[in-house]
Design a protein around this motif. Structure first.
Motif, PDB file in Angstrom:
ATOM      1  N   VAL A   1       0.830  -1.206   0.000  1.00 38.77           N
ATOM      2  CA  VAL A   1       0.000   0.000   0.000  1.00 38.77           C
ATOM      3  C   VAL A   1       0.861   1.251   0.000  1.00 38.77           C
ATOM      4  O   VAL A   1       0.623   2.188  -0.773  1.00 38.77           O
ATOM      5  CB  VAL A   1      -0.967  -0.005   1.203  1.00 38.77           C
ATOM      6  N   VAL A   2       1.872   1.299   0.883  1.00 36.80           N
ATOM      7  CA  VAL A   2       2.687   2.517   0.943  1.00 36.80           C
ATOM      8  C   VAL A   2       3.539   2.683  -0.304  1.00 36.80           C
ATOM      9  O   VAL A   2       3.991   3.798  -0.593  1.00 36.80           O
ATOM     10  CB  VAL A   2       3.587   2.524   2.202  1.00 36.80           C
ATOM     11  N   ALA A   3       3.765   1.596  -1.054  1.00 40.46           N
ATOM     12  CA  ALA A   3       4.493   1.713  -2.319  1.00 40.46           C
ATOM     13  C   ALA A   3       3.587   2.154  -3.459  1.00 40.46           C
ATOM     14  O   ALA A   3       4.062   2.370  -4.570  1.00 40.46           O
ATOM     15  CB  ALA A   3       5.164   0.386  -2.665  1.00 40.46           C
ATOM     16  N   GLY A   4       2.275   2.279  -3.174  1.00 33.89           N
ATOM     17  CA  GLY A   4       1.356   2.769  -4.192  1.00 33.89           C
ATOM     18  C   GLY A   4       0.523   1.701  -4.869  1.00 33.89           C
ATOM     19  O   GLY A   4      -0.304   2.016  -5.722  1.00 33.89           O
ATOM     20  N   HIS A   5       0.709   0.417  -4.487  1.00 30.84           N
ATOM     21  CA  HIS A   5      -0.045  -0.680  -5.115  1.00 30.84           C
ATOM     22  C   HIS A   5      -1.254  -1.004  -4.237  1.00 30.84           C
ATOM     23  O   HIS A   5      -1.366  -2.096  -3.661  1.00 30.84           O
ATOM     24  CB  HIS A   5       0.850  -1.897  -5.303  1.00 30.84           C
ATOM     25  N   ARG A   6      -2.173  -0.079  -4.154  1.00 32.29           N
ATOM     26  CA  ARG A   6      -3.289  -0.213  -3.222  1.00 32.29           C
ATOM     27  C   ARG A   6      -4.258  -1.312  -3.653  1.00 32.29           C
ATOM     28  O   ARG A   6      -4.660  -2.150  -2.839  1.00 32.29           O
ATOM     29  CB  ARG A   6      -4.017   1.127  -3.124  1.00 32.29           C
ATOM     30  N   ARG A   7      -4.638  -1.313  -4.905  1.00 30.47           N
ATOM     31  CA  ARG A   7      -5.624  -2.294  -5.362  1.00 30.47           C
ATOM     32  C   ARG A   7      -5.096  -3.717  -5.246  1.00 30.47           C
ATOM     33  O   ARG A   7      -5.848  -4.637  -4.901  1.00 30.47           O
ATOM     34  CB  ARG A   7      -6.026  -1.988  -6.801  1.00 30.47           C
ATOM     35  N   ALA A   8      -3.821  -3.899  -5.551  1.00 30.36           N
ATOM     36  CA  ALA A   8      -3.243  -5.236  -5.425  1.00 30.36           C
ATOM     37  C   ALA A   8      -3.269  -5.693  -3.967  1.00 30.36           C
ATOM     38  O   ALA A   8      -3.588  -6.859  -3.674  1.00 30.36           O
ATOM     39  CB  ALA A   8      -1.810  -5.235  -5.955  1.00 30.36           C
ATOM     40  N   ALA A   9      -2.943  -4.788  -3.048  1.00 29.00           N
ATOM     41  CA  ALA A   9      -2.963  -5.152  -1.629  1.00 29.00           C
ATOM     42  C   ALA A   9      -4.379  -5.477  -1.169  1.00 29.00           C
ATOM     43  O   ALA A   9      -4.605  -6.461  -0.445  1.00 29.00           O
ATOM     44  CB  ALA A   9      -2.387  -4.011  -0.801  1.00 29.00           C
ATOM     45  N   TRP A  10      -5.346  -4.645  -1.587  1.00 27.50           N
ATOM     46  CA  TRP A  10      -6.736  -4.924  -1.204  1.00 27.50           C
ATOM     47  C   TRP A  10      -7.184  -6.278  -1.773  1.00 27.50           C
ATOM     48  O   TRP A  10      -7.864  -7.049  -1.084  1.00 27.50           O
ATOM     49  CB  TRP A  10      -7.664  -3.837  -1.742  1.00 27.50           C
ATOM     50  N   ALA A  11      -6.826  -6.539  -3.031  1.00 29.21           N
ATOM     51  CA  ALA A  11      -7.226  -7.797  -3.660  1.00 29.21           C
ATOM     52  C   ALA A  11      -6.627  -8.992  -2.923  1.00 29.21           C
ATOM     53  O   ALA A  11      -7.299 -10.011  -2.708  1.00 29.21           O
ATOM     54  CB  ALA A  11      -6.807  -7.805  -5.135  1.00 29.21           C
ATOM     55  N   ALA A  12      -5.358  -8.891  -2.529  1.00 31.48           N
ATOM     56  CA  ALA A  12      -4.713  -9.995  -1.824  1.00 31.48           C
ATOM     57  C   ALA A  12      -5.370 -10.239  -0.472  1.00 31.48           C
ATOM     58  O   ALA A  12      -5.609 -11.385  -0.073  1.00 31.48           O
ATOM     59  CB  ALA A  12      -3.229  -9.698  -1.644  1.00 31.48           C
ATOM     60  N   MET A  13      -5.686  -9.152   0.250  1.00 31.19           N
ATOM     61  CA  MET A  13      -6.321  -9.315   1.556  1.00 31.19           C
ATOM     62  C   MET A  13      -7.749  -9.856   1.409  1.00 31.19           C
ATOM     63  O   MET A  13      -8.200 -10.684   2.221  1.00 31.19           O
ATOM     64  CB  MET A  13      -6.330  -7.975   2.289  1.00 31.19           C
ATOM     65  N   ALA A  14      -8.462  -9.399   0.390  1.00 30.00           N
ATOM     66  CA  ALA A  14      -9.807  -9.926   0.151  1.00 30.00           C
ATOM     67  C   ALA A  14      -9.752 -11.406  -0.205  1.00 30.00           C
ATOM     68  O   ALA A  14     -10.578 -12.209   0.251  1.00 30.00           O
ATOM     69  CB  ALA A  14     -10.489  -9.123  -0.966  1.00 30.00           C
ATOM     70  N   ALA A  15      -8.744 -11.782  -1.030  1.00 31.70           N
ATOM     71  CA  ALA A  15      -8.592 -13.192  -1.389  1.00 31.70           C
ATOM     72  C   ALA A  15      -8.248 -14.030  -0.159  1.00 31.70           C
ATOM     73  O   ALA A  15      -8.739 -15.167  -0.007  1.00 31.70           O
ATOM     74  CB  ALA A  15      -7.505 -13.330  -2.456  1.00 31.70           C
ATOM     75  N   LEU A  16      -7.425 -13.497   0.730  1.00 28.51           N
ATOM     76  CA  LEU A  16      -7.081 -14.224   1.952  1.00 28.51           C
ATOM     77  C   LEU A  16      -8.321 -14.443   2.818  1.00 28.51           C
ATOM     78  O   LEU A  16      -8.562 -15.544   3.328  1.00 28.51           O
ATOM     79  CB  LEU A  16      -6.021 -13.446   2.737  1.00 28.51           C
ATOM     80  N   TRP A  17      -9.117 -13.396   2.988  1.00 31.11           N
ATOM     81  CA  TRP A  17     -10.315 -13.538   3.820  1.00 31.11           C
ATOM     82  C   TRP A  17     -11.317 -14.500   3.169  1.00 31.11           C
ATOM     83  O   TRP A  17     -11.891 -15.373   3.834  1.00 31.11           O
ATOM     84  CB  TRP A  17     -10.970 -12.174   4.017  1.00 31.11           C
TER      85      TRP A  17
END
Length: 415
Positions: free
Chosen positions: A122-138
Motif C-alpha cells: 500500500v505505501v508503495a502505491g499498489h493499493r488495489r493489489a494489496a486490497w485484492a490480496a487481503m480480500a482473497a485471503l479472507w
C-alpha cells in the motif's frame, strides 16, 4: 535517513534504518540493500509464536511439523523482496498463509507476515493489489472454515462461527486502513520535503542574485571612477603632475574602498551566519558618492534629506543612486546630475536626472545595472522606472516602501 556502520576502508557491514519503517529510502533498491534485520525479527517472532500456539491449541489443530515450519519460513523470507516486488510478495504471503491454514496448522502470528506485505504494497502505491490480496485471503479462509474443512485436517473439525469471520474481516480492514494512513503520511512527508527543497533553492537563488547585485554595483561604480581618473592622470602626467598625482590618489582610495566592500560581500559567502564586520552602506554615505562623482568630473546636486530607513531599504536606496550616477559617468555626455529625495507617506521616492546626451549604445546604463536596480526595488515591494526624458537626458525614478513588510511576508511564506 540511513546510517551505516563500516570498517575503516571497507564496505558497510550492515545498514540501520532510522525513522518509521514504511519510509522509502531513495536509492536503497539500486544499492542492493534488503530489509534483513526487520525480516529476521519477524521470522523469529512468527516461528516462536507458532510453536507456542501449537502447544496452546493441542488437540484442536494439527501439530506443527517440518512442513508447517517450512511454510512459515517461506512466508516470512518472502518479505525480503517486499520493497522491490511488493505485489508478488503480498500475493505470495497470502497464498502460503492459506496453504498453512488449509493444512490445519495452529492459528498464530502467521498473519503478521501478510500484514507487513500488505503494508509495504500500500505505501508503495499498489493499493488495489494489496486490497485484492487481503480480500482473497479472507475469502479463502471463509471457504476453508465453512466448506472445505470436511476434507481437510484436522479430522473431526467443525465449521468456524461467522462471528470469527467477522473478527478476521475487522482485522483485515484495520490492516488496510493503517496501511492507507501510512501511505498518506508518507506522501505528506514527500510533499513537505519537496517544498523545503524548493524554498531552499529559492533562498539560494535570491542570495546568489543579491551577491551578484552587490558585486556589480561595487565594481561597476569603482572601476568607472578609476577609469576616468586613470584617463585624467595619463592626460595630465606631463603638463600638470600635481593634478595627475590627485587622480592617482583618487584611484588608490577608490580601489581600496572597492576591495573592502568586495571582501565584505565574500565574507558573507564564507560565513553566512556571522554578522558583517562593517555596517552596510546607506544614504548617510551620499556625500561620499557626490565626492567620488566630482572626482570623475561629474557635478551632483542633491535635493532633500534622506529619512530614517530600515537597513535593507537604506542599502537598496544607496545602491540605486550609486548605479544611476555610475551610468551617468559611463554613458552620458552630461557633466551634471541631480538627485532628488522625497518622502511621500510611507514611500521613499528617489529621482536621478541627467541632461544627456547618451555617448554610447547603452543609453542610461547596461542591462545588468538596470536589472539589478529593479530587483532591489522589487525585493522590497517597490518599483523602478528608468528611461529617456521627453526633453532629453535620462531619468531613474525609484519608489521604495519605508517598511519591510514585503520581505517579512516572503520569509514567512518560505517557512
Amino acid at each position: 535517513m540511513d546510517g551505516q556502520h563500516e570498517h575503516s576502508g571497507g564496505p558497510p557491514l550492515w545498514r540501520w534504518r532510522h525513522g518509521p519503517p514504511w519510509r522509502n529510502h531513495e536509492g536503497d533498491e539500486e544499492r542492493g540493500h534488503l530489509p534483513w534485520l526487520s525480516t529476521a525479527l519477524i521470522t523469529a517472532f512468527v516461528l516462536a509464536g507458532s510453536n507456542f500456539a501449537t502447544h496452546a491449541q493441542e488437540g484442536e489443530r494439527t501439530p506443527l511439523d517440518l512442513f508447517g515450519r517450512a511454510l512459515l519460513l517461506v512466508t516470512c523470507l518472502a518479505l525480503l523482496a517486499r520493497q522491490r516486488h511488493p505485489v508478488p510478495v503480498v500475493f505470495a504471503t497470502a497464498a502460503t498463509t492459506l496453504v498453512y491454514l488449509g493444512a490445519g496448522y495452529p492459528y498464530g502470528p502467521v498473519f503478521l507476515a501478510v500484514a507487513v506485505a500488505c503494508f509495504s504494497a500500500v505505501v508503495a502505491g499498489h493499493r488495489r493489489a494489496a486490497w485484492a490480496a487481503m480480500a482473497a485471503l479472507w475469502a479463502g479462509h471463509a471457504l476453508l472454515a465453512h466448506w472445505l474443512y470436511r476434507w481437510l485436517p484436522p479430522s473431526g473439525d467443525a465449521a468456524a462461527s461467522w462471528g470469527q469471520e467477522l473478527v478476521i474481516a475487522a482485522w483485515v480492514v484495520a490492516i488496510v486502513a493503517l496501511s492507507e494512513l501510512a501511505r498518506t503520511r508518507r506522501e505528506q512527508w514527500a510533499r513537505e520535503r519537496a517544498e523545503r527543497a524548493q524554498a531552499a533553492r529559492r533562498r539560494a537563488d535570491e542570495e546568489r542574485l543579491r551577491i551578484a547585485r552587490e558585486l556589480h554595483d561595487v565594481l561597476a561604480h569603482s572601476i568607472s571612477v578609476i577609469n576616468v581618473q586613470a584617463g585624467v592622470g595619463l592626460a595630465l602626467l606631463d603638463s600638470d603632475p600635481e593634478q595627475a598625482r590627485t587622480a592617482l590618489t583618487t584611484i588608490k582610495d577608490q580601489s581600496k574602498e572597492a576591495l573592502g566592500e568586495v571582501r565584505q560581500v565574500l565574507d558573507t559567502l564564507r560565513a553566512p551566519g556571522d554578522a558583517p564586520r562593517a555596517p552596510a552602506p546607506g544614504l548617510d554615505r551620499l556625500p561620499e558618492l557626490v565626492a567620488q562623482a566630482a572626482g570623475a568630473g561629474l557635478t551632483v546636486e542633491v535635493e532633500g534629506e534622506p529619512p530614517r530607513l530600515p537597513p535593507g531599504t537604506d542599502l537598496a536606496a544607496f545602491r540605486i543612486v550609486q548605479e544611476a550616477l555610475t551610468n551617468v559617468v559611463r554613458h552620458s555626455g552630461s557633466r551634471r546630475a541631480r538627485v532628488h529625495l522625497a518622502r511621500d507617506g510611507g514611500i521613499l521616492r528617489l529621482r536621478i536626472d541627467d541632461d544627456g546626451p547618451a555617448t554610447g549604445a547603452d543609453a542610461g546604463g547596461s542591462g545588468n545595472g538596470l536589472a539589478g536596480m529593479r530587483e532591489r526595488a522589487a525585493a522590497l515591494g517597490g518599483t523602478i522606472e528608468a528611461g529617456p526624458r521627453p526633453d532629453g537626458g535620462f531619468r531613474v525614478l525609484a519608489s521604495l516602501p519605508l517598511t519591510v513588510r514585503h520581505a517579512e511576508e516572503s520569509e514567512e511564506e518560505d517557512r
